[in-house]
Design a protein around this motif. Structure first.
Motif, PDB file in Angstrom:
ATOM      1  N   SER A   1       0.825  -1.215   0.000  1.00 53.56           N
ATOM      2  CA  SER A   1       0.000   0.000   0.000  1.00 53.56           C
ATOM      3  C   SER A   1       0.852   1.256   0.000  1.00 53.56           C
ATOM      4  O   SER A   1       0.576   2.209  -0.744  1.00 53.56           O
ATOM      5  N   ILE A   2       1.908   1.274   0.800  1.00 51.20           N
ATOM      6  CA  ILE A   2       2.784   2.445   0.872  1.00 51.20           C
ATOM      7  C   ILE A   2       3.528   2.642  -0.436  1.00 51.20           C
ATOM      8  O   ILE A   2       3.609   3.765  -0.971  1.00 51.20           O
ATOM      9  N   ASN A   3       4.068   1.570  -0.981  1.00 55.14           N
ATOM     10  CA  ASN A   3       4.901   1.672  -2.184  1.00 55.14           C
ATOM     11  C   ASN A   3       4.122   2.109  -3.415  1.00 55.14           C
ATOM     12  O   ASN A   3       4.647   2.827  -4.277  1.00 55.14           O
ATOM     13  N   GLU A   4       2.844   1.705  -3.517  1.00 54.49           N
ATOM     14  CA  GLU A   4       2.088   2.073  -4.709  1.00 54.49           C
ATOM     15  C   GLU A   4       1.083   3.191  -4.451  1.00 54.49           C
ATOM     16  O   GLU A   4       0.325   3.566  -5.353  1.00 54.49           O
ATOM     17  N   GLY A   5       1.060   3.723  -3.215  1.00 56.81           N
ATOM     18  CA  GLY A   5       0.159   4.846  -2.917  1.00 56.81           C
ATOM     19  C   GLY A   5      -1.298   4.466  -2.985  1.00 56.81           C
ATOM     20  O   GLY A   5      -2.131   5.270  -3.431  1.00 56.81           O
ATOM     21  N   GLY A   6      -1.642   3.279  -2.532  1.00 54.04           N
ATOM     22  CA  GLY A   6      -3.026   2.821  -2.579  1.00 54.04           C
ATOM     23  C   GLY A   6      -3.856   3.378  -1.436  1.00 54.04           C
ATOM     24  O   GLY A   6      -3.350   4.027  -0.513  1.00 54.04           O
ATOM     25  N   HIS A   7      -5.158   3.102  -1.500  1.00 54.10           N
ATOM     26  CA  HIS A   7      -6.094   3.643  -0.507  1.00 54.10           C
ATOM     27  C   HIS A   7      -7.167   2.597  -0.205  1.00 54.10           C
ATOM     28  O   HIS A   7      -7.718   1.963  -1.113  1.00 54.10           O
ATOM     29  N   PHE A   8      -7.472   2.443   1.088  1.00 54.72           N
ATOM     30  CA  PHE A   8      -8.540   1.533   1.502  1.00 54.72           C
ATOM     31  C   PHE A   8      -9.835   2.332   1.609  1.00 54.72           C
ATOM     32  O   PHE A   8      -9.995   3.167   2.499  1.00 54.72           O
TER      33      PHE A   8
END
Length: 234
Positions: free
Chosen positions: A160-167
């Motif tokens: 999540s951190i590396n690809e800038g994802g969002h829950f």
């Protein structure tokens, strides 16, 4: 066509006089429905020429958090028409993107988002970092005897951190392409079939007069007789 969201349209003049007169307008809508609503709430183009939106509601999760009281009805209708063409998976993807605040600064942003959803990947039902870690280890050759010791949460957190994802409430969203195109710029880009005001440069008074001629079966000869310069000045 099923309604996706609705706005409570209020007569501004009467509101300033201390009286709340308004009615709910469901989107997508039509010119005839808008004209009839304005007439019912007293926006006649003579004494009362202005209206504003008191509130929004609807089935598109979080959408009304990014809409304001003076939104353009043509833009709102264009947005609703575009949303109505999305399948359920793309609609959920749209909801996830706006949940993280992406492309939400204006209705124009939201309109462009509906046409750029292929720039995102959405993983439904992934609610947290552990879910994400388990999803991305499904195809990894982890021996069965070691799976109970694997830190799925930490692995999902790194992803999540590396690809800038969002829950988001419906799942995990991540932008996978930077090829986001600004296809919509202003109301001139709205197709005629999505407009509720046929002549966007006319005032409410002129709009109401035009609608009356349409309803009465008259032509818009008066408007057509205006010179090009006069039309541009309106």
């Amino acid at each position: 066509m099923a309604a996706l969201f609705e706005a409570y349209i209020t007569n501004l003049g009467k509101y300033n006089e201390g009286e709340v007169v308004g009615e709910t307008l469901k989107f997508p809508t039509t010119t005839e429905e808008v004209q009839a609503l304005l007439k019912r709430i007293g926006v006649d183009g003579v004494r009362y020429e202005e209206f504003f939106i008191t509130s929004f509601d609807g089935d598109v999760l979080g959408l009304y958090d990014y809409l304001t009281e003076y939104e353009n009805l043509d833009e709102l209708n264009h947005l609703a028409c575009l949303l109505s063409k999305l399948d359920q998976s793309d609609l959920e993807k749209f909801e996830a993107v706006i949940d993280c605040g992406g492309h939400t600064s204006s209705v124009a942003d939201l309109i462009n988002l509906t046409q750029n959803l292929d720039c995102y990947e959405f993983y439904p039902d992934i609610e947290n970092e552990e879910d994400l870690g388990r999803h991305f280890t499904e195809d990894l050759p982890i021996p069965d005897e070691l799976k109970d010791y694997f830190d799925y949460e930490a692995y999902g957190r790194d992803i999540s951190i590396n690809e800038g994802g969002h829950f988001a409430p419906g799942g995990y969203i991540v932008q996978t392409s930077g090829d986001f195109k600004e296809l919509y710029r202003d109301t001139k880009d709205i197709p005629a079939e999505h407009r509720v005001f046929s002549y966007p440069k006319l005032s409410i008074r002129e709009q109401m007069a035009a609608y009356k001629e349409i309803i009465d079966g008259s032509s818009l000869e008066g408007y057509r007789k205006l010179s090009n310069k006069e039309r541009e000045e309106r």
